[in-house]
Design a protein around this motif. Structure first.
Motif, PDB file in Angstrom:
ATOM      1  N   GLN A  64       0.856  -1.187   0.000  1.00  0.00           N
ATOM      2  CA  GLN A  64       0.000   0.000   0.000  1.00  0.00           C
ATOM      3  C   GLN A  64       0.892   1.238   0.000  1.00  0.00           C
ATOM      4  O   GLN A  64       1.692   1.441   0.910  1.00  0.00           O
ATOM      5  N   LEU A  65       0.757   2.037  -1.055  1.00  0.00           N
ATOM      6  CA  LEU A  65       1.549   3.254  -1.199  1.00  0.00           C
ATOM      7  C   LEU A  65       0.681   4.482  -0.968  1.00  0.00           C
ATOM      8  O   LEU A  65      -0.522   4.480  -1.238  1.00  0.00           O
ATOM      9  N   VAL A  66       1.311   5.534  -0.498  1.00  0.00           N
ATOM     10  CA  VAL A  66       0.622   6.797  -0.282  1.00  0.00           C
ATOM     11  C   VAL A  66       0.511   7.546  -1.602  1.00  0.00           C
ATOM     12  O   VAL A  66       1.449   7.574  -2.406  1.00  0.00           O
ATOM     13  N   ASN A  67      -0.636   8.173  -1.832  1.00  0.00           N
ATOM     14  CA  ASN A  67      -0.818   9.075  -2.961  1.00  0.00           C
ATOM     15  C   ASN A  67      -0.594  10.495  -2.439  1.00  0.00           C
ATOM     16  O   ASN A  67      -1.507  11.105  -1.880  1.00  0.00           O
ATOM     17  N   PRO A  68       0.612  11.061  -2.575  1.00  0.00           N
ATOM     18  CA  PRO A  68       0.954  12.333  -1.919  1.00  0.00           C
ATOM     19  C   PRO A  68       0.020  13.476  -2.273  1.00  0.00           C
ATOM     20  O   PRO A  68      -0.320  14.298  -1.422  1.00  0.00           O
ATOM     21  N   ALA A  69      -0.408  13.553  -3.518  1.00  0.00           N
ATOM     22  CA  ALA A  69      -1.265  14.666  -3.937  1.00  0.00           C
ATOM     23  C   ALA A  69      -2.593  14.667  -3.204  1.00  0.00           C
ATOM     24  O   ALA A  69      -3.170  15.717  -2.907  1.00  0.00           O
ATOM     25  N   GLU A  70      -3.120  13.473  -2.881  1.00  0.00           N
ATOM     26  CA  GLU A  70      -4.409  13.393  -2.199  1.00  0.00           C
ATOM     27  C   GLU A  70      -4.270  13.543  -0.686  1.00  0.00           C
ATOM     28  O   GLU A  70      -5.233  13.829  -0.002  1.00  0.00           O
ATOM     29  N   ILE A  71      -3.077  13.328  -0.144  1.00  0.00           N
ATOM     30  CA  ILE A  71      -2.857  13.511   1.289  1.00  0.00           C
ATOM     31  C   ILE A  71      -2.659  14.978   1.610  1.00  0.00           C
ATOM     32  O   ILE A  71      -3.080  15.491   2.639  1.00  0.00           O
ATOM     33  N   SER A  72      -1.999  15.703   0.692  1.00  0.00           N
ATOM     34  CA  SER A  72      -1.758  17.129   0.900  1.00  0.00           C
ATOM     35  C   SER A  72      -3.066  17.897   0.840  1.00  0.00           C
ATOM     36  O   SER A  72      -3.825  17.798  -0.119  1.00  0.00           O
ATOM     37  N   THR A  73      -3.358  18.683   1.861  1.00  0.00           N
ATOM     38  CA  THR A  73      -4.609  19.454   1.914  1.00  0.00           C
ATOM     39  C   THR A  73      -4.648  20.539   0.847  1.00  0.00           C
ATOM     40  O   THR A  73      -5.707  20.933   0.395  1.00  0.00           O
ATOM     41  N   LYS A  74      -3.460  21.019   0.426  1.00  0.00           N
ATOM     42  CA  LYS A  74      -3.420  22.081  -0.567  1.00  0.00           C
ATOM     43  C   LYS A  74      -3.721  21.550  -1.965  1.00  0.00           C
ATOM     44  O   LYS A  74      -4.343  22.214  -2.778  1.00  0.00           O
ATOM     45  N   GLN A  75      -3.248  20.319  -2.244  1.00  0.00           N
ATOM     46  CA  GLN A  75      -3.397  19.778  -3.582  1.00  0.00           C
ATOM     47  C   GLN A  75      -4.579  18.837  -3.738  1.00  0.00           C
ATOM     48  O   GLN A  75      -5.011  18.554  -4.832  1.00  0.00           O
ATOM     49  N   SER A  76      -5.091  18.346  -2.629  1.00  0.00           N
ATOM     50  CA  SER A  76      -6.120  17.317  -2.706  1.00  0.00           C
ATOM     51  C   SER A  76      -7.416  17.840  -3.299  1.00  0.00           C
ATOM     52  O   SER A  76      -7.926  18.879  -2.890  1.00  0.00           O
TER      53      SER A  76
END
Length: 398
Positions: free
Chosen positions: A48-60
């Motif tokens: 299971q990998l993190v999707n950084p763009a969806e974790i970031s509140t600015k980019q999600s």
């Protein structure tokens, strides 16, 4: 002062280096790992990998899942991991691994060989938690999208830490501690189980993550008992509680004392416990004593009772002691009669206290454990009755 500031700035640069945007574009941060076995006896690895763009509140934007899982098969964990490079777009990075989930079928067949890579490879730290997927494969657990915590592995990690601190039947076992239990001759491993509650298919949809009342959840339930590295069975909630009392792993929990009317009860909040094992030899045979001391408060009262008298407090203490003692004895009985396995570490105590005897008996310790007398003593001290010593329920009008 300037020198101190320079040291701090350099430290911040070093510590934050692995989180800059350039490196995030080059690596896939693994937070969850799942191990299953296929029908042809291959290892099925789920990452299971993190999707950084969806974790970031600015980019999600909320349109994509916060995690992504990849799967691959191989004759070994190492081979499956290398095969996965064919589909994973980035190099998988494991130092931030939070959870290792092992499928029930894989656990029944034995897991030691699958764990060797993680113990050997320096990229795997020994501080991630290990759980068993009860009635499921590990891939089923890691594929779910669960609320509150965006990342499923983080949801499992936080839930296990919290539950083990305030609710006794769970056990937060880290990978390094599990390896110690595998190599101990005086204790068999016990690992927390996790189950899927609700509709498994619905849990893989974004709607489950966005719903106020999710149709699918993950729940820790029961403890898995191992003989060596193979799953032998499960302890239920009460037995799991008794197990944790014995190994002194109860930080806080609740004991319900029935009132005169069985539908009502008094809840005692256990705030601290300490367990001690002592052994002695009698007529050439080992005898074990388990002493448990606990402190607590009156947490909730559902029936009229006078908490201002010492007699009432003493009665509640005795009833609490009886409840804890019953759960401990129940766990011991199940370990002896159902599993014939020492899961409590009594063998380790015999090893320390009577090394010469242990040297003779260690190869058949489980057989000795089954016949060994075990005496349980519990002492409870209730310190407070809360903000009200006289429950308002005493003054309710009929």
């Amino acid at each position: 002062m300037k020198l101190r500031l320079i040291v701090v700035y350099i430290s911040l640069l070093i510590l934050s280096g692995c989180w800059n945007s350039r490196e995030l574009n080059e690596i896939g941060i693994a937070v969850g790992l799942g191990i299953d076995k296929t029908e042809d006896d291959q290892v099925l690895l789920t990452v299971q990998l993190v999707n950084p763009a969806e974790i970031s509140t600015k980019q999600s934007g909320g349109s994509r899942a916060p995690i992504v899982t990849y799967q691959e098969k191989g004759d070994s964990l190492f081979e499956a991991l290398r095969r996965m490079t064919k589909t994973v777009p980035r190099k998988t990075y494991f130092p931030h691994l939070r959870m290792l989930v092992i499928g029930e079928k894989a656990a029944e067949e034995g897991i030691a060989t699958s764990l060797d890579l993680m113990e050997r490879d320096q990229e795997f730290r020994p501080d991630f938690y290990v759980v068993i997927a009860k009635d499921h494969d590990a891939q089923d657990i890691l594929d779910l999208l669960v609320p509150v915590e965006k990342i499923t592995a983080q949801n499992l990690f936080t839930k296990l830490e919290t539950s083990s601190k305030v609710w006794a039947p769970t056990a937060a076992l880290k990978f390094g501690d599990l390896l110690d239990q595998f190599t101990s001759q005086g204790k068999h491993p016990v690992i927390s189980g996790v189950q899927i509650i609700g509709d498994e298919k619905a849990g893989k949809q974004m709607e489950n993550l966005q719903s106020v009342d999710p149709s699918t959840r993950l729940q820790y339930n029961d403890l898995a008992v191992f003989e060596g590295d193979r799953l032998k069975g499960w302890l239920d909630e009460s037995q799991s509680k008794g197990y944790n009392y014995i190994i002194s792993d109860v930080t806080s929990t609740i004991v319900n004392i029935p009132c005169k009317e069985e539908k009502d009860s008094i809840s005692i909040e256990i705030l601290n416990t300490n367990s001690k094992m002592t052994s002695k030899m009698m007529n050439g045979q080992p005898h074990m004593e388990v002493n448990v001391k606990a402190t607590g408060n009156v947490g909730e009262v559902e029936c009229p009772i006078n908490l201002q008298t010492s007699e009432t407090i003493e009665r509640l203490e005795k009833q609490t002691e009886k409840d804890i003692e019953m759960q401990i004895n129940h766990a011991i009985t199940v370990a002896k009669e159902d599993f014939q396995l020492d899961i409590f570490g009594f063998g380790d105590e015999i090893h320390r206290a009577h090394p010469a005897y242990w040297k003779r008996i260690k190869s058949k310790w489980d057989e000795t454990f089954v016949d060994m007398p075990i005496n349980v003593k519990v002492e409870v001290n209730i310190r407070q009755s809360g903000r009200r010593s006289n429950p308002f329920i005493n003054n309710l009008k009929e």
